[in-house]
Design a protein around this motif. Structure first.
Motif, mmCIF file in Angstrom:
data_model
loop_
_atom_site.group_PDB
_atom_site.id
_atom_site.type_symbol
_atom_site.label_atom_id
_atom_site.label_comp_id
_atom_site.label_asym_id
_atom_site.label_seq_id
_atom_site.Cartn_x
_atom_site.Cartn_y
_atom_site.Cartn_z
ATOM 1 N N LYS A 18 0.803 -1.197 0.013
ATOM 2 C CA LYS A 18 0.033 0.074 0.080
ATOM 3 C C LYS A 18 0.847 1.374 -0.128
ATOM 4 N N GLU A 19 1.859 1.348 0.760
ATOM 5 C CA GLU A 19 2.878 2.590 1.025
ATOM 6 C C GLU A 19 3.632 2.570 -0.367
ATOM 7 N N ASP A 20 3.949 1.469 -0.841
ATOM 8 C CA ASP A 20 4.543 1.737 -2.046
ATOM 9 C C ASP A 20 3.788 2.282 -3.116
ATOM 10 N N SER A 21 2.487 1.883 -3.441
ATOM 11 C CA SER A 21 1.399 2.180 -4.508
ATOM 12 C C SER A 21 1.611 3.495 -4.062
ATOM 13 N N SER A 22 1.363 4.360 -3.049
ATOM 14 C CA SER A 22 1.035 5.616 -2.889
ATOM 15 C C SER A 22 2.180 6.327 -3.348
ATOM 16 N N GLU A 23 3.661 5.998 -3.104
ATOM 17 C CA GLU A 23 4.659 6.313 -3.476
ATOM 18 C C GLU A 23 4.712 6.586 -4.793
ATOM 19 N N MET A 24 4.423 5.413 -5.581
ATOM 20 C CA MET A 24 4.222 5.285 -7.106
ATOM 21 C C MET A 24 3.418 6.528 -7.625
ATOM 22 N N GLU A 25 2.236 6.710 -6.923
ATOM 23 C CA GLU A 25 1.474 7.611 -7.385
ATOM 24 C C GLU A 25 1.945 9.156 -7.491
ATOM 25 N N THR A 26 2.721 9.181 -6.090
ATOM 26 C CA THR A 26 3.429 10.536 -6.071
ATOM 27 C C THR A 26 4.505 10.777 -7.179
ATOM 28 N N PHE A 27 5.081 9.632 -7.589
ATOM 29 C CA PHE A 27 6.184 9.616 -8.666
ATOM 30 C C PHE A 27 5.492 9.998 -10.160
ATOM 31 N N ILE A 28 4.172 9.448 -9.994
ATOM 32 C CA ILE A 28 3.586 9.751 -11.515
ATOM 33 C C ILE A 28 3.224 11.159 -11.667
ATOM 34 N N GLU A 29 2.585 11.707 -10.552
ATOM 35 C CA GLU A 29 2.313 13.004 -10.698
ATOM 36 C C GLU A 29 3.473 13.929 -10.847
ATOM 37 N N GLU A 30 4.525 13.664 -10.040
ATOM 38 C CA GLU A 30 5.655 14.573 -10.523
ATOM 39 C C GLU A 30 6.321 14.351 -11.732
ATOM 40 N N TYR A 31 6.064 13.096 -12.367
ATOM 41 C CA TYR A 31 6.706 13.021 -13.667
ATOM 42 C C TYR A 31 5.787 13.546 -14.735
ATOM 43 N N LYS A 32 4.503 13.551 -14.472
ATOM 44 C CA LYS A 32 3.462 14.302 -15.289
ATOM 45 C C LYS A 32 3.908 15.788 -15.439
ATOM 46 N N GLU A 33 4.179 16.333 -14.265
ATOM 47 C CA GLU A 33 4.427 17.779 -14.078
ATOM 48 C C GLU A 33 5.905 18.117 -14.725
ATOM 49 N N PHE A 34 6.907 17.305 -14.784
ATOM 50 C CA PHE A 34 7.999 17.443 -15.429
ATOM 51 C C PHE A 34 7.671 17.427 -17.001
ATOM 52 N N ILE A 35 7.122 16.559 -17.460
ATOM 53 C CA ILE A 35 6.936 16.363 -18.940
ATOM 54 C C ILE A 35 6.194 17.624 -19.446
ATOM 55 N N SER A 36 5.084 17.988 -18.535
ATOM 56 C CA SER A 36 4.249 19.046 -19.275
ATOM 57 C C SER A 36 4.889 20.501 -19.042
ATOM 58 N N LYS A 37 5.839 20.772 -18.214
ATOM 59 C CA LYS A 37 6.425 22.021 -17.963
ATOM 60 C C LYS A 37 7.933 21.778 -18.692
ATOM 61 N N GLY A 38 8.536 20.780 -19.067
ATOM 62 C CA GLY A 38 9.592 20.412 -19.706
ATOM 63 C C GLY A 38 9.580 20.230 -21.286
ATOM 64 N N LYS A 39 8.934 20.896 -22.132
ATOM 65 C CA LYS A 39 8.564 20.318 -23.320
ATOM 66 C C LYS A 39 9.530 20.887 -24.412
ATOM 67 N N THR A 40 10.642 21.612 -23.953
ATOM 68 C CA THR A 40 11.928 21.975 -24.761
ATOM 69 C C THR A 40 13.162 21.676 -23.816
ATOM 70 N N GLU A 41 14.337 21.464 -24.422
ATOM 71 C CA GLU A 41 15.508 21.401 -23.621
ATOM 72 C C GLU A 41 15.522 22.542 -22.522
ATOM 73 N N ARG A 42 15.289 23.786 -22.912
ATOM 74 C CA ARG A 42 15.546 25.064 -22.045
ATOM 75 C C ARG A 42 14.428 24.887 -20.926
ATOM 76 N N GLU A 43 13.136 24.438 -21.311
ATOM 77 C CA GLU A 43 12.222 24.404 -20.341
ATOM 78 C C GLU A 43 12.538 23.398 -19.318
ATOM 79 N N ALA A 44 13.095 22.242 -19.989
ATOM 80 C CA ALA A 44 13.557 20.908 -18.990
ATOM 81 C C ALA A 44 14.400 21.502 -18.033
ATOM 82 N N SER A 45 15.650 22.231 -18.767
ATOM 83 C CA SER A 45 16.647 22.521 -17.757
ATOM 84 C C SER A 45 16.016 23.625 -16.609
ATOM 85 N N ASP A 46 15.395 24.609 -16.995
ATOM 86 C CA ASP A 46 14.789 25.553 -16.084
ATOM 87 C C ASP A 46 14.253 24.777 -15.027
ATOM 88 N N HIS A 47 13.236 23.909 -15.172
ATOM 89 C CA HIS A 47 12.405 22.885 -14.217
ATOM 90 C C HIS A 47 13.408 22.243 -13.357
#
Length: 220
Positions: A18-47
């Protein structure tokens, strides 16, 4: 056909605590935020830079030599398109180092140097694709424009149009199903060519006689 071992091939989700599942969900949301905000090399580097600062990393080039911490955490950016982070830690370098490398990959459509033109009363932007894209996946989708404009005085302006719900969006047109008989007969890699990936940006004219549609867009 070989039989499938259901137990061996069960979903990884079923093996998580259960705790691993919660940690995975957190990772997924953080990764979604990263690929949403980092759509170019510059934006990814800034993030990445912003996240590094949150975790105690300091800009290597902003640190005075006398303040340098031999056990500190630093980062450095390369022309705004890549970033390196260094955690010097407690052990001596002679004991070894751990190096983790990752490539910022940003498949996209870049604008050509003189991209804007009008055709059949429609204004479009010429593009060339970067990265290993499947060209047929880029048609009939709302697209956004991301980039940097450098001004004559040396300043720069970051551009992001199409991400906000109130923004206009861009589009690459495709054939309607009942007009696509010849297109459907082609291989997927040939049905949509790189030369056809031109982006529609407008179709309203101004009162100028020559290139009225293009001229109106250039005045916006």
């Amino acid at each position: 056909m070989k039989s499938i071992d259901a137990e061996k091939n069960k979903s990884a989700w079923n093996s998580l605590e259960k705790e691993d599942s919660s940690e995975m969900e957190t990772f997924i949301e953080e990764y979604k935020e990263f690929i949403s905000k980092g759509k170019t090399e510059r934006e990814a580097s800034d993030h990445i830079e912003a996240e590094a600062k949150k975790n105690g990393f300091v800009d290597l080039y902003s640190e005075e030599e006398e303040n340098f911490d031999a056990r500190g955490k630093y980062y450095a950016k390369n022309h705004g398109k890549s970033i390196i982070m260094i955690n010097l830690g407690e052990a001596d370098l002679i004991d070894g180092v751990n190096i983790v490398g990752a490539h910022i990959d940003s498949p996209r459509l870049d604008l050509k140097q003189n991209p804007i033109y009008e055709d059949s009363d429609i204004v479009l932007l010429k593009t060339h694709y970067y990265g290993g894209i499947k060209k047929y996946q880029w048609t009939s989708l709302p697209l956004a424009l991301h980039g940097i404009v450098y001004k004559s005085d040396g300043g720069k302006v970051s551009i992001s149009i199409g991400e906000d719900t109130q923004d206009p969006v861009f589009l690459i047109s495709d054939l309607l199903p009942h007009l696509a008989k010849d297109q459907n007969a082609k291989k997927m890699s040939e049905a949509v060519t790189g030369e056809s990936l031109n982006v529609i940006i407008g179709n309203m004219p101004c009162d100028q006689e020559k290139n009225p549609f293009k001229s109106r867009m250039l005045k916006i």
